[in-house]
Each structure stands twice: as structure tokens, then as C-alpha cells.
Write an enzyme that holds these catalytic residues in place. Structure first.
Site, PDB file in Angstrom:
ATOM      1  N   THR A 102      10.510  -7.811 -11.698  1.00 58.72           N
ATOM      2  CA  THR A 102       9.924  -9.132 -11.930  1.00 58.72           C
ATOM      3  C   THR A 102       8.768  -9.360 -10.959  1.00 58.72           C
ATOM      4  O   THR A 102       8.888  -9.093  -9.760  1.00 58.72           O
ATOM      5  CB  THR A 102      10.999 -10.221 -11.759  1.00 58.72           C
TER       6      THR A 102
ATOM      7  N   GLY B  81       0.824  -1.206   0.000  1.00 65.10           N
ATOM      8  CA  GLY B  81       0.000   0.000   0.000  1.00 65.10           C
ATOM      9  C   GLY B  81       0.861   1.260   0.000  1.00 65.10           C
ATOM     10  O   GLY B  81       0.521   2.253  -0.640  1.00 65.10           O
ATOM     11  N   THR B  82       1.969   1.210   0.703  1.00 61.73           N
ATOM     12  CA  THR B  82       2.859   2.374   0.767  1.00 61.73           C
ATOM     13  C   THR B  82       3.348   2.737  -0.637  1.00 61.73           C
ATOM     14  O   THR B  82       3.318   3.906  -1.040  1.00 61.73           O
ATOM     15  CB  THR B  82       4.062   2.058   1.688  1.00 61.73           C
TER      16      THR B  82
ATOM     17  N   GLN C  64      -7.919   0.282   4.066  1.00 60.21           N
ATOM     18  CA  GLN C  64      -8.725  -0.309   5.146  1.00 60.21           C
ATOM     19  C   GLN C  64     -10.164  -0.619   4.723  1.00 60.21           C
ATOM     20  O   GLN C  64     -10.968  -1.028   5.559  1.00 60.21           O
ATOM     21  CB  GLN C  64      -8.747   0.630   6.365  1.00 60.21           C
TER      22      GLN C  64
ATOM     23  N   CYS D  95       5.768   4.635  19.626  1.00 56.60           N
ATOM     24  CA  CYS D  95       7.031   4.845  20.314  1.00 56.60           C
ATOM     25  C   CYS D  95       8.015   5.474  19.329  1.00 56.60           C
ATOM     26  O   CYS D  95       8.458   4.835  18.393  1.00 56.60           O
ATOM     27  CB  CYS D  95       7.560   3.525  20.836  1.00 56.60           C
TER      28      CYS D  95
ATOM     29  N   ASN E 199      -7.473   4.058   9.446  1.00 57.64           N
ATOM     30  CA  ASN E 199      -6.941   2.823  10.047  1.00 57.64           C
ATOM     31  C   ASN E 199      -7.015   2.826  11.569  1.00 57.64           C
ATOM     32  O   ASN E 199      -7.079   1.773  12.186  1.00 57.64           O
ATOM     33  CB  ASN E 199      -5.491   2.586   9.595  1.00 57.64           C
TER      34      ASN E 199
ATOM     35  N   SER F 279      -3.952  -2.829  -0.256  1.00 55.57           N
ATOM     36  CA  SER F 279      -2.828  -3.635   0.230  1.00 55.57           C
ATOM     37  C   SER F 279      -3.378  -4.997   0.644  1.00 55.57           C
ATOM     38  O   SER F 279      -4.323  -5.070   1.428  1.00 55.57           O
ATOM     39  CB  SER F 279      -2.191  -2.933   1.428  1.00 55.57           C
TER      40      SER F 279
ATOM     41  N   HIS G 200      -2.311  -7.440   2.516  1.00 59.45           N
ATOM     42  CA  HIS G 200      -2.189  -8.058   3.849  1.00 59.45           C
ATOM     43  C   HIS G 200      -3.244  -7.584   4.838  1.00 59.45           C
ATOM     44  O   HIS G 200      -3.310  -8.067   5.967  1.00 59.45           O
ATOM     45  CB  HIS G 200      -0.763  -7.909   4.414  1.00 59.45           C
TER      46      HIS G 200
HETATM   47  N1  PLP Z   1      -2.602   3.090   4.210  1.00 61.48           N
HETATM   48  C1  PLP Z   1      -3.305   2.684   5.272  1.00 61.48           C
HETATM   49  C2  PLP Z   1      -4.594   3.371   5.601  1.00 61.48           C
HETATM   50  C3  PLP Z   1      -2.828   1.643   6.078  1.00 61.48           C
HETATM   51  O1  PLP Z   1      -3.541   1.260   7.147  1.00 61.48           O
HETATM   52  C4  PLP Z   1      -1.599   1.026   5.736  1.00 61.48           C
HETATM   53  C5  PLP Z   1      -1.040  -0.055   6.588  1.00 61.48           C
HETATM   54  O2  PLP Z   1      -1.102  -0.010   7.793  1.00 61.48           O
HETATM   55  C6  PLP Z   1      -0.922   1.475   4.602  1.00 61.48           C
HETATM   56  C7  PLP Z   1      -1.456   2.501   3.853  1.00 61.48           C
HETATM   57  C8  PLP Z   1       0.390   0.872   4.191  1.00 61.48           C
HETATM   58  O3  PLP Z   1       0.196  -0.412   3.629  1.00 61.48           O
HETATM   59  P1  PLP Z   1       1.435  -1.403   3.491  1.00 61.48           P
HETATM   60  O4  PLP Z   1       1.728  -1.929   4.840  1.00 61.48           O
HETATM   61  O5  PLP Z   1       0.970  -2.462   2.550  1.00 61.48           O
HETATM   62  O6  PLP Z   1       2.560  -0.611   2.918  1.00 61.48           O
END
Ligand code: PLP
Length: 405
Positions: free
Chosen positions: A239, A74-75, A181, A327, A153, A201, A203
Site C-alpha cells: 500500500t 534509495g536502498t 546525491q 564504527c 556521498n 531518495s 530524504h
Molecule cells: N546511495 C547513496 C549514494 C546514499 O548516499 C544513500 C544514503 O545515504 C543511499 C544510497 C541510501 O538511501 P536511503 O537512506 O534512502 O536508503
């Protein structure tokens, strides 16, 4: 790792890989390791599986498969959206976003600011909601992109993406939403929403970490973020992570098939958890609007205690959750989301996010509800803030009763 019984309430952080998803991906780790771009069948068959997964991911969004670009997370998708909007519109150097986005947007915006771009971070109110009138007014002639997340999130609060997309369209400005989310928790239809770009994303969706996607609406100009080979139809080099792409496809298929039933089930569990905590443990309050909210998330402040201490005691009984602080360099910084909502630092630091998923059961909620009151009581007995309720009450004017759990 030892196998203590786990009660997992941290599904907004990441999720357990579904057995069906694992079954789908394993052959591509074990046997079918050919390069999908090769001519020979051993590789090109993997290429066909990628296209099959693209169809399934597109179906989850009601998108055209050609509009899906697989990324590493997602990042990366968020970074790629910001990058593309600026690279394809050199005359526009302003990004409009919100103060409560994930760091994958906020930290990239901070980088862009250092490169000379201007960024506006829209505030939210105490419920975590946006003022759409202000959003509308904040769009400038040089705005390259409006980027607003779909569901938060930390609080689960849902933003009115369809209305925001309409505002952007009326002003001829690109609109991206970080929908990380949202899938599996709400219906997603990019055609109805009319967004230009959207991040997912895998996961968060019972698939493995390290695989994401960026939806880019047909005919939207796109400048790739990663340059190199011709993979992903020239839009994302590298790849392909075949096994994880296959996993994403299968997870998307399951999420679509189970959406209605799972949402009803998970919402009932979340509501029972939240209502019982709020009604039986004194000096607790929900952070963020009750609705509109994704059905799996509950963020609750436990006044007069530190969230980290709650997490440590929850860990001893096998419960995983998250706190409203992070933290950073040895100190506990209150969450930027709760801070933007006007939550005082002490209350933010005593906040816990419970996020449920497809595998949570009523028994797990019972386990948590059975132990939590004792944990809070124990911590309040040793809390200096709880020992001076008159002082604490001035910090938390809504809660004037001394803590008693
Ligand atoms: N955007 C939101 C709202 C998220 O909750 C997260 C992950 O916590 C991300 C982006 C980032 O996703 P990834 O961990 O796949 O880079």
C-alpha cells in the site's frame, strides 16, 4: 530532545524537511487516509495525488511519469535495480560496479556473490575518479548490469554518467546509476543521459525519510523486487505511502525551481568554508577532486587527529558533520571510499565531511570557521601522532611540517 542551536553540515546524510513539503504531506497523515486503490472517492483521490507527485518527480528527471516507480528508500531502489537486471537476464551473472558505491550497492553485491554471481569492483584513483577505458574493458558478455553512482556521498566527486551510459549502450549492457546525491545539486535529464535505471531518495532532498524512487526507462524489462498487490502499476507491491509520495513530489518541484540559485549560493558557502580551512589550518588536505564535484560537499583530512574526536567537540558547539570512518564492532574502520582512493588509514580517520544544504547560512559557516581552528589545535596538543611529527611525516609524506594550527 533539547533544542540546542544546530549548525547542520550533514546534508549528505539526511536533510531537514522543507516547510512547504511538510505542509503538502500533513493533510495525508491527518485527514486523507483512504486507500488509494479503492473505488470510493475518499481513497481514489489519494490515488490521483500519487499520480500528481509522479508527474513532479518525473519532471525533475525529464522522465515520463510511467517510468517512475515509488519505493521505500534509495536502498530499496538500488536493490531492486540489481535484482531486476539479474532476474530478467538469466544467462547473465556478472555485475560491474565500483569500489566506492554506497553500501546499498556493495552489500547487495556481496549477497549476490554468495548466491553464485560474479562481481567486479572498479578501482578509483587518488582523486576518486574512474578509468573509463578499464570500465569498458571490464564489461563481459555475461554482464547483466553496470551500476555506477552519479555523485559520491563522501567526497562529492561526480562520475561521467553520460559517457558511461554511452559505453554500456555500445555494448548492449544495462546501466543503472545511484543518483541519490545528485538531485538539487545538478541538472538531471535521463533522456539526454540515456540511463536504463536510476535511483533517488527523497530524504536527501528536503523531504522525509522512507521514500525513494527507481526510474526505469520505457521498454526496459523489469522484474519487481517486492511481490504482492498491484500497486505502482504492478511494479512495486505494498500500500502506497501516500503522504511521503506527495512530499517527494513537492520536494522535487522545489528542487527543480531552485536548482540554479541554490547551487550558486551553496557552492559559494562551501568554497569559502573549504578554502578558509585549507589556508588557515596547517596539515589539512581535501580528499577527492576539486572538480567535477557536487557543489555542497567538502571532505577534508585533518592530519594528526581523530575525526571522531573532532566530531565530539563540534557537537559541543552545535555543529553536525560526518567523519571518514565508521564504527564497526567497536573499532574505527577507515571509510571504504577514502581507502579505495589510497588515503592512508590515519588520514582517513582524521577526515571530516561537511555537506551543506538549502538552509545553511553565511553565519553558520562563520560559526564553524570561528571554532574549528581552536578545536584542531586543542586535539593536536594531546595527540600522540602530533607529538612525533617526524614519525607522522613518514605516514603522510606530503606534510612534512610539524602540525601547527
Ligand atoms: N546511495 C547513496 C549514494 C546514499 O548516499 C544513500 C544514503 O545515504 C543511499 C544510497 C541510501 O538511501 P536511503 O537512506 O534512502 O536508503
Amino acid at each position: 530532545m533539547s533544542r540546542q542551536e544546530i549548525y547542520y553540515f550533514d546534508n549528505n546524510a539526511t536533510t531537514r524537511v522543507a516547510p512547504e513539503v511538510l505542509d503538502a504531506m500533513l493533510p495525508f497523515l491527518r485527514d486523507h487516509y483512504g486507500n488509494p486503490s479503492s473505488i470510493y472517492k475518499f481513497g481514489s483521490q489519494c490515488g490521483r495525488e500519487i499520480e500528481e507527485a509522479r508527474l513532479k518527480a518525473a519532471a525533475l528527471l525529464n522522465a515520463d511519469p510511467k517510468e517512475i516507480i515509488f519505493t521505500s528508500c534509495g536502498t530499496e531502489s538500488n536493490n531492486a535495480a540489481l535484482h531486476s537486471a539479474l532476474a530478467t537476464q538469466p544467462g547473465r551473472r556478472h555485475i560491474l560496479t565500483t569500489a566506492v558505491e554506497h553500501s546499498a550497492i556493495l552489500n547487495h553485491c556481496a549477497f549476490l556473490q554468495r548466491q553464485g554471481c560474479e562481481t567486479t569492483f572498479l578501482p578509483v584513483d587518488a582523486d576518486g575518479s574512474l578509468d573509463l577505458h578499464l570500465l569498458d574493458k571490464s564489461i563481459r558478455p555475461d554482464t547483466a548490469l553496470v551500476s555506477v553512482m552519479w555523485a559520491n556521498n563522501e567526497t562529492g566527486v561526480v562520475f561521467p554518467i553520460e559517457e558511461i551510459a554511452a559505453i554500456c549502450r555500445s555494448k548492449n549492457v544495462l546501466f543503472h546509476t545511484d543518483a541519490t546525491q545528485a538531485p538539487g545539486k545538478m541538472k538531471m535529464d535521463v533522456k539526454a543521459l540515456d540511463v536504463d535505471m536510476l535511483t533517488l531518495s527523497a530524504h536527501k532532498l528536503h523531504a522525509p525519510k522512507g521514500i525513494g524512487l527507481l526510474y526505469v526507462k520505457r521498454r526496459t524489462k523489469f522484474q519487481p523486487y517486492l511481490l504482492g498487490g498491484h500497486q505502482e502499476h504492478g511494479r512495486r507491491a505494498g500500500t502506497e505511502n501516500v503522504a511521503s509520495i506527495v512530499a517527494f513530489g513537492r520536494a522535487a518541484e522545489l528542487a527543480l525551481a531552485n536548482l540554479k540559485d541554490e547551487n550558486t549560493r551553496v557552492r559559494a558557502l562551501r568554497d569559502r568554508l573549504e578554502n578558509t580551512i585549507l589556508s588557515t589550518i596547517a596539515n589539512t588536505v581535501r580528499n577527492g577532486a576539486q572538480e567535477p564535484r557536487v557543489p555542497n560537499t567538502s571532505n577534508i583530512a585533518f592530519d594528526f587527529v581523530e575525526g571522531e574526536a573532532i566530531l565530539l567537540l563540534l557537537d559541543q558547539i552545535g555543529v553536525c558533520a560526518s567523519s571518514g570512518s565508521a564504527c564497526t564492532t567497536g573499532s574505527l574502520a577507515p571509510s571504504h571510499v577514502l581507502t579505495a582512493m589510497g588515503v592512508k588509514p590515519a588520514r582517513a580517520r582524521g577526515s571530516i565531511r561537511f555537506s551543506l544544504g538549502n538552509y545553511n547560512t553565511a553565519e553558520e559557516v562563520d560559526h564553524l570557521l570561528h571554532h574549528l581552528p581552536q578545536i584542531i589545535k586543542k586535539l593536536r596538543e594531546i595527540s600522540p601522532a602530533a607529538a612525533k611529527p617526524h614519525h607522522a611525516a613518514s605516514v603522510h609524506p606530503k606534510h612534512e611540517k610539524p602540525p601547527a594550527s
